[in-house]
Scaffold this active site. Structure first.
Site, PDB file in Angstrom:
ATOM      1  N   CYS A  19      -1.534   5.899  10.026  1.00  0.00           N
ATOM      2  CA  CYS A  19      -0.215   5.254  10.556  1.00  0.00           C
ATOM      3  C   CYS A  19      -0.704   3.792  11.168  1.00  0.00           C
ATOM      4  O   CYS A  19      -1.601   3.794  11.742  1.00  0.00           O
ATOM      5  CB  CYS A  19       0.480   5.951  11.825  1.00  0.00           C
TER       6      CYS A  19
ATOM      7  N   GLU B 245       9.637  -2.214   7.770  1.00  0.00           N
ATOM      8  CA  GLU B 245      10.811  -1.611   8.470  1.00  0.00           C
ATOM      9  C   GLU B 245      11.982  -1.095   7.344  1.00  0.00           C
ATOM     10  O   GLU B 245      12.795  -2.229   7.222  1.00  0.00           O
ATOM     11  CB  GLU B 245      11.320  -2.493   9.723  1.00  0.00           C
TER      12      GLU B 245
ATOM     13  N   CYS C  25       3.611   8.583   1.115  1.00  0.00           N
ATOM     14  CA  CYS C  25       4.059   7.452   2.368  1.00  0.00           C
ATOM     15  C   CYS C  25       4.235   6.289   1.582  1.00  0.00           C
ATOM     16  O   CYS C  25       3.400   5.558   0.945  1.00  0.00           O
ATOM     17  CB  CYS C  25       2.889   7.444   3.250  1.00  0.00           C
TER      18      CYS C  25
ATOM     19  N   GLU D 292       0.866  -1.291   0.084  1.00  0.00           N
ATOM     20  CA  GLU D 292       0.044  -0.049   0.192  1.00  0.00           C
ATOM     21  C   GLU D 292       1.012   1.065  -0.253  1.00  0.00           C
ATOM     22  O   GLU D 292       1.868   1.178   0.595  1.00  0.00           O
ATOM     23  CB  GLU D 292      -0.932  -0.071   1.136  1.00  0.00           C
TER      24      GLU D 292
ATOM     25  N   CYS E  70       0.317  -2.714  15.443  1.00  0.00           N
ATOM     26  CA  CYS E  70       0.409  -2.146  13.959  1.00  0.00           C
ATOM     27  C   CYS E  70      -0.276  -3.297  13.205  1.00  0.00           C
ATOM     28  O   CYS E  70       0.203  -4.489  13.172  1.00  0.00           O
ATOM     29  CB  CYS E  70       1.905  -2.020  13.808  1.00  0.00           C
TER      30      CYS E  70
ATOM     31  N   SER F 145      10.695   5.531  16.080  1.00  0.00           N
ATOM     32  CA  SER F 145       9.286   5.253  16.856  1.00  0.00           C
ATOM     33  C   SER F 145       9.627   4.711  18.296  1.00  0.00           C
ATOM     34  O   SER F 145      10.232   3.463  18.347  1.00  0.00           O
ATOM     35  CB  SER F 145       8.624   4.241  16.232  1.00  0.00           C
ATOM     36  N   LEU F 146       9.329   5.436  19.293  1.00  0.00           N
ATOM     37  CA  LEU F 146       9.746   5.525  20.528  1.00  0.00           C
ATOM     38  C   LEU F 146       8.589   4.750  21.444  1.00  0.00           C
ATOM     39  O   LEU F 146       8.677   3.507  21.865  1.00  0.00           O
ATOM     40  CB  LEU F 146      10.245   6.639  21.306  1.00  0.00           C
TER      41      LEU F 146
ATOM     42  N   CYS G 120       4.977  -5.381  15.809  1.00  0.00           N
ATOM     43  CA  CYS G 120       4.682  -4.325  17.051  1.00  0.00           C
ATOM     44  C   CYS G 120       3.173  -4.450  17.259  1.00  0.00           C
ATOM     45  O   CYS G 120       2.406  -4.573  16.391  1.00  0.00           O
ATOM     46  CB  CYS G 120       4.763  -2.930  16.477  1.00  0.00           C
TER      47      CYS G 120
ATOM     48  N   ASN H 110      -4.322   4.629  15.955  1.00  0.00           N
ATOM     49  CA  ASN H 110      -5.368   4.163  14.723  1.00  0.00           C
ATOM     50  C   ASN H 110      -5.815   2.774  15.232  1.00  0.00           C
ATOM     51  O   ASN H 110      -5.162   2.103  15.658  1.00  0.00           O
ATOM     52  CB  ASN H 110      -4.944   4.507  13.539  1.00  0.00           C
TER      53      ASN H 110
ATOM     54  N   SER I 220      11.420   6.463   8.841  1.00  0.00           N
ATOM     55  CA  SER I 220      10.927   6.039  10.266  1.00  0.00           C
ATOM     56  C   SER I 220      11.421   4.666  10.730  1.00  0.00           C
ATOM     57  O   SER I 220      11.109   3.674  10.041  1.00  0.00           O
ATOM     58  CB  SER I 220       9.623   6.331  10.253  1.00  0.00           C
TER      59      SER I 220
ATOM     60  N   CYS J 265       6.072  -6.780   7.432  1.00  0.00           N
ATOM     61  CA  CYS J 265       7.004  -6.418   8.273  1.00  0.00           C
ATOM     62  C   CYS J 265       7.161  -7.661   9.226  1.00  0.00           C
ATOM     63  O   CYS J 265       6.174  -8.222   9.697  1.00  0.00           O
ATOM     64  CB  CYS J 265       6.446  -5.162   8.979  1.00  0.00           C
TER      65      CYS J 265
HETATM   66  N1  SAH Z   1       8.599   0.203  10.702  1.00  0.00           N
HETATM   67  C1  SAH Z   1       8.641   1.919  10.700  1.00  0.00           C
HETATM   68  C2  SAH Z   1       7.894   2.693   9.910  1.00  0.00           C
HETATM   69  C3  SAH Z   1       6.580   2.027   9.459  1.00  0.00           C
HETATM   70  S1  SAH Z   1       5.437   2.480  10.696  1.00  0.00           S
HETATM   71  C4  SAH Z   1       8.346   2.261  12.350  1.00  0.00           C
HETATM   72  O1  SAH Z   1       7.821   1.372  12.908  1.00  0.00           O
HETATM   73  O2  SAH Z   1       8.692   3.378  12.580  1.00  0.00           O
HETATM   74  C5  SAH Z   1       4.982   4.195  10.723  1.00  0.00           C
HETATM   75  C6  SAH Z   1       4.393   4.942  12.150  1.00  0.00           C
HETATM   76  O3  SAH Z   1       3.184   4.487  12.580  1.00  0.00           O
HETATM   77  C7  SAH Z   1       5.410   4.373  13.242  1.00  0.00           C
HETATM   78  O4  SAH Z   1       5.925   5.261  14.157  1.00  0.00           O
HETATM   79  C8  SAH Z   1       4.682   3.125  13.938  1.00  0.00           C
HETATM   80  O5  SAH Z   1       5.041   3.218  15.441  1.00  0.00           O
HETATM   81  C9  SAH Z   1       3.118   4.067  13.920  1.00  0.00           C
HETATM   82  N2  SAH Z   1       2.134   3.134  13.960  1.00  0.00           N
HETATM   83  C10 SAH Z   1       1.867   1.821  13.924  1.00  0.00           C
HETATM   84  N3  SAH Z   1       0.768   1.340  14.178  1.00  0.00           N
HETATM   85  C11 SAH Z   1      -0.022   2.357  14.474  1.00  0.00           C
HETATM   86  C12 SAH Z   1      -1.438   2.535  15.117  1.00  0.00           C
HETATM   87  N4  SAH Z   1      -2.326   1.612  14.943  1.00  0.00           N
HETATM   88  N5  SAH Z   1      -1.872   3.714  15.305  1.00  0.00           N
HETATM   89  C13 SAH Z   1      -0.716   4.747  15.305  1.00  0.00           C
HETATM   90  N6  SAH Z   1       0.405   4.829  14.679  1.00  0.00           N
HETATM   91  C14 SAH Z   1       0.892   3.622  14.462  1.00  0.00           C
HETATM   92 FE1  SF4 Z   2       6.562  -3.206  11.398  1.00  0.00          FE
HETATM   93 FE2  SF4 Z   2       6.610  -0.523  11.861  1.00  0.00          FE
HETATM   94 FE3  SF4 Z   2       4.499  -1.909  11.924  1.00  0.00          FE
HETATM   95 FE4  SF4 Z   2       6.558  -2.310  13.870  1.00  0.00          FE
HETATM   96  S1  SF4 Z   2       5.122  -0.400  13.455  1.00  0.00           S
HETATM   97  S2  SF4 Z   2       5.345  -3.812  12.882  1.00  0.00           S
HETATM   98  S3  SF4 Z   2       8.244  -2.127  12.696  1.00  0.00           S
HETATM   99  S4  SF4 Z   2       5.879  -1.549  10.497  1.00  0.00           S
END
Ligand code: SAH
Ligand code: SF4
Length: 358
Positions: free
Chosen positions: A349, A176, A110, A97, A124, A230-231, A121, A306, A207, A117
């Site tokens: 996101c 990632e 984006c 996407e 996500c 992403s912290l 996480c 989200n 990111s 991935c």
């Molecule tokens: N893998 C990378 C980039 C893709 S995710 C990363 O994790 O940084 C892009 C951003 O979306 C990251 O900051 C991630 O933590 C955030 N993200 C993932 N799932 C989300 C959700 N359900 N709601 C809001 N932000 C989310």
């Molecule tokens: Fe992968 Fe980023 Fe989603 Fe974590 S937040 S599962 S690193 S895409």
């Protein structure tokens, strides 16, 4: 590089490799500039239409080379068409996407860096769906070029009447990026090159969830792109609850890498914080975050959670997000709250999953 009868995807090649490849095909490298203009600026995908190249060169390219294209499986629109999500099919049938977001000032794409991935996480959708494969440089750059073509086809214009073009790239789609380092950098270098889309380095943000070796490598190679980390948690224990990757690279190692990057590039780092009610939105979390970022040039990006099907946590209330921001600001930290775009089409996101019903 060419092997056997396989076609070479020209978008996979950096500047130097393109020149070498042309040479190997017996094509004068003087044609590289024209070719790149067709590939990147003009979006030409048919070698026969590259009229400024001699017929012999066009024929050779048609025989030996290819250019990444995607089949559009679905387009979803939100915000009166200003946000568009594309489900794209790759040559091997896999799907990714890409999201195009227009505001008055910026036109941001984006892009995804992987199909799926592997890092899982918990909140996500991409992580919940698992991992297919790394994308090639051509597939990564191709998403920005695809978006540019969408703008061109739509005859899109900016607020000031100028033709709209991609101004910003965020590598925040599926995957990632620092687990696919070489392809991501080749793609971004090609897009930022003046002979490419000529996008400013600072208008490109990578990111990462905290792939420490990749951050060190960006620092030592002095990669000029903006870095977002992403912290989501300011202690090792808090991060471990949300991000399995914290088992591989600890928070301490991550912050060391961030300090190294900031010192090497003289750049601030964006720290992303997905705000989850009751999980990381309290005063104690804000205090721990402020402490953690002490001495690092930083800007915190708050992202209201989200919804995704695989995670039960809920979005923090607007008032909680506002209070969290004020607490950080009172500690002298710059904070922005990410505008939510395209949630109703699951383009926000962490909502990208290339699922048939998204
Ligand atoms: N893998 C990378 C980039 C893709 S995710 C990363 O994790 O940084 C892009 C951003 O979306 C990251 O900051 C991630 O933590 C955030 N993200 C993932 N799932 C989300 C959700 N359900 N709601 C809001 N932000 C989310
Ligand atoms: Fe992968 Fe980023 Fe989603 Fe974590 S937040 S599962 S690193 S895409």
């Amino acid at each position: 590089m060419a092997c056997g009868n396989e076609h070479v995807d020209l978008l996979n090649l950096d500047l130097a490799s393109l020149a070498l490849q042309l040479k190997a095909w017996g094509i004068a490298t003087a044609h590289a500039g024209h070719l790149r203009r067709y590939l990147y600026r003009d979006g030409v995908r048919d070698f026969a239409a590259m009229h400024e190249l001699p017929p012999r060169v066009r024929a050779q390219l048609a025989e030996s080379a290819t250019i990444t294209t995607f089949a559009i499986e679905r387009e979803s629109r939100a915000d009166d068409g200003l946000t568009r999500k594309y489900l794209l099919r790759l040559h091997d049938g896999r799907q990714i996407e890409t999201v195009l977001m227009r505001t008055g000032r910026r036109t941001t794409v984006c892009v995804s860096s992987q199909a799926g991935c592997p890092l899982g996480c918990v909140f996500c959708a991409t992580g919940q769906a698992g991992f297919d494969r790394n994308l090639t440089a051509g597939e990564i750059a191709g998403q920005a070029l695809f978006a540019q073509q969408v703008l061109r086809d739509a005859g899109a214009v900016r607020n000031d009447g100028a033709p709209d073009r991609v101004s910003n790239i965020v590598v925040m789609g599926m995957g990632e990026p620092l687990l696919n380092y070489d392809a991501v950098m080749t793609a971004l270098d090609n897009l930022c090159d003046p002979g490419g889309l000529a996008i400013g380095f600072k208008q490109v943000t990578i990111s990462t969830v905290g792939v420490v070796p990749g951050i060190f490598r960006m620092a030592s190679e002095r990669r000029p792109y903006s870095l977002a980390v992403s912290l989501h948690g300011a202690t090792q224990t808090d991060r471990l609850r949300l991000l399995p990757v914290a088992r591989t690279w600890s928070l301490e190692e991550l912050m060391d890498a961030c300090r190294r990057y900031a010192a090497a590039l003289h750049r601030k780092i964006f720290f992303e914080w997905t705000v989850i009610a009751g999980e990381n939105d309290g005063a104690e979390h804000a205090a721990a975050l402020a402490e953690l970022l002490h001495g690092i040039p930083a800007q915190v990006n708050l992202i209201p959670l989200n919804p995704t099907t695989g995670y039960a946590g809920s979005t923090a209330a607007d008032s909680a997000v506002a209070t969290f921001r004020e607490l950080l600001q009172a500690s002298g930290i710059k904070v922005s709250i990410r505008q939510r775009r395209g949630i109703e089409i699951a383009a926000g996101c962490g909502q990208l999953a290339a699922s048939p019903n998204a």
